[in-house]
Design a protein around this motif. Structure first.
Motif, short mmCIF file in Angstrom:
data_model
loop_
_atom_site.label_atom_id
_atom_site.label_comp_id
_atom_site.label_asym_id
_atom_site.label_seq_id
_atom_site.Cartn_x
_atom_site.Cartn_y
_atom_site.Cartn_z
N ASP A 38 -21.18 11.64 31.98
CA ASP A 38 -19.13 12.47 32.51
C ASP A 38 -19.54 13.59 31.24
O ASP A 38 -18.81 14.43 32.44
N LEU A 97 -18.30 13.84 21.75
CA LEU A 97 -17.00 12.74 21.74
C LEU A 97 -17.10 11.18 20.98
O LEU A 97 -16.58 10.63 21.16
N GLN A 98 -17.74 11.20 20.60
CA GLN A 98 -17.71 9.89 20.01
C GLN A 98 -17.28 9.61 18.97
O GLN A 98 -17.20 9.84 18.52
N CYS A 99 -16.40 8.20 18.63
CA CYS A 99 -15.96 7.73 17.97
C CYS A 99 -15.32 6.94 17.76
O CYS A 99 -15.87 6.05 18.85
N GLU A 117 -13.17 5.16 18.93
CA GLU A 117 -11.95 4.69 20.34
C GLU A 117 -12.72 4.55 21.34
O GLU A 117 -12.69 4.38 22.06
N GLU A 118 -13.83 5.45 21.17
CA GLU A 118 -14.76 6.09 22.47
C GLU A 118 -15.46 4.47 22.83
O GLU A 118 -16.52 4.41 21.97
N GLU A 119 -15.22 4.24 24.06
CA GLU A 119 -16.02 2.79 24.07
C GLU A 119 -16.90 2.92 25.31
O GLU A 119 -18.07 2.40 25.37
N ARG A 120 -17.58 4.25 25.79
CA ARG A 120 -18.95 4.91 26.18
C ARG A 120 -19.81 5.25 25.73
O ARG A 120 -19.75 5.30 24.35
N LEU A 133 -21.95 9.28 28.38
CA LEU A 133 -21.37 10.36 28.30
C LEU A 133 -22.16 11.44 28.60
O LEU A 133 -21.37 12.05 29.19
#
Length: 427
Positions: A228, A213-215, A217-220, A225
């Motif tokens: 979640d 999920l890391q990219c 745009e990902e702020e977490r 992550l």
């Protein structure tokens, strides 16, 4: 005159010497406690046959003495029942089976955590090899942390253990479990205890899914992550066989009515946890389908008693008791009320009433303890219970939630009929 560097170092050293001395005193106190716990246990067993049996009791005198002792010990030192049972077993091992460990503890050479490591590893060592095992473990115990000692003791234990690690693992797998632990600030921990390879594989899967999920745009963070991803899998995941489809966990929250209306921010109460913030409570109460909403007003109007009319507890009284108690009401027990019985404190067969001041939640083990031993309970005001132990000592438990439950006001009496007009006077 300013002290020299050497004098400062000496003074600091004396502080550490004082700390070490305090640690030795603490260890010696633990050794004395173990001796006294074992002495009290032996005394309880010795007089067990003198104690009057509860009519109809299923447990024999020896088991009654063991249950009474461990339960009252738990109440006395304010620990859970299982912790008290472990303390009884550890004290017995130190007193009877591991004299060298007890001596090292009494002298302050090792801490109680070190002693627990030796006891827990020695239990499975055959009696003929226990003395050698104890001596080998204690040889370096005074210079190691408890975790390092545990590692060494596990390695040594393999040499004396009569069963293979495969056979022991097959037995240990039966102890797999999931544990819930409340944490501060509206948080909690969920622990998964299972075979090492399965726990490792589960953690690896959660990590890989979080990494995917890391990219940009990902702020977490990766840690957030993983939490979640785990949350989504646990709350909505389905097993390969389809188990879990359509199943959602539910919780109960008690929300002050004015907080629900947004007139104040008084915390709500999450069953099995404690206070949660008003915003979270309002979000849950707004319509999340996986939650049961209990909106409690001081004027509840619940049915508080059906007296001797029926044994079965009415539905609204059950809800009231669950909110009031939240857990088993025996001192120190935290078993959820949802998995406990509603017990008539004064038994129904002895003319006990089906009323809120004669009902309380007891989990099956504590229910059996009340029925089979000399523990007694009395209701005080506002849901408070006073338990009296077999030795005559009192322990008080308070309800999780204080609710001023008031029955609805009776309807106003009908207005009196207006008086008939007087008859006209004759002429």
């Amino acid at each position: 005159m300013k002290p020299s560097v050497f004098e400062e170092r000496e003074a600091m050293g004396r502080h550490f010497d004082a700390i070490a001395e305090a640690e030795r005193d603490i260890a010696a106190a633990f050794a004395r406690r173990a001796e006294r716990v074992e002495a009290a246990r032996r005394f309880g067993q010795a007089i067990a046959h003198h104690n009057a049996r509860v009519p109809g009791a299923r447990w024999d005198a020896r088991e009654v003495a063991e249950r009474e002792f461990s339960s009252e010990l738990a109440c006395t030192i304010r620990v859970p029942q299982r912790t008290a049972e472990n303390l009884v077993a550890e004290s017995r091992a130190l007193a009877q089976e591991l004299p060298a460990t007890r001596a090292a503890l009494a002298s302050g050479e090792i801490s109680y955590r070190h002693a627990q490591v030796v006891v827990n590893q020695a239990w499975s060592v055959p009696a003929e090899g226990r003395v050698k095992f104890e001596a080998a473990v204690l040889k370096s115990a005074g210079t190691l942390t408890a975790s390092k000692l545990k590692y060494n003791a596990r390695t040594l234990r393999e040499r004396w253990h009569p069963e293979t690690i495969k056979a022991r693992h097959q037995k240990s797998v039966k102890d797999r479990a999931v544990f819930f632990e409340p944490e501060p600030d509206g948080m909690a921990s969920l622990t998964f205890y299972a075979s090492a390879e399965k726990a490792q594989a589960a953690y690896e899967r959660v990590t890989l899914m979080a990494l995917s999920l890391q990219c940009k745009e990902e702020e977490r963070t990766l840690t957030q992550l993983k939490a979640d991803v785990f949350e989504d899998l646990i709350l909505d995941g389905v097993t390969p066989s389809g188990l879990g489809k359509g199943i959602r966990g539910s919780v109960n929250i008690t929300v002050p009515v004015f907080s629900l209306m947004g007139l104040n921010d008084e915390p709500a109460h999450l069953e099995g946890y404690g206070p949660i913030d008003a915003d979270t409570a309002r979000r849950i109460a707004a319509g999340a389908p996986s939650f049961t909403r209990l909106l409690v007003h001081p004027e509840t109007g619940v049915v508080l008693s059906v007296g001797r009319d029926r044994y079965k507890v009415p539905k609204d009284l059950k809800k009231y008791l669950r909110v009031r108690d939240e857990t088993c009401r025996f001192p120190g027990c935290n078993r959820s009320a949802a998995h406990s019985d509603i017990d008539h404190s004064l038994d129904w067969q002895f003319n006990g009433l089906t009323a809120e001041d004669n009902l309380a939640h007891l989990c099956p083990p504590c229910h059996a303890l009340k029925s089979e031993t000399r523990w007694t309970v009395k209701h005080l005001e506002a849901g408070t219970l006073r338990w009296t132990s077999p030795s005559g000592r009192a322990f008080v438990t308070e309800p999780a939630t204080f609710i001023r439950a008031v029955a609805p006001e009776p309807p106003p009496p009908p207005e009196p009929a207006s008086a008939a007009p007087p008859e006209p006077a004759p002429f």
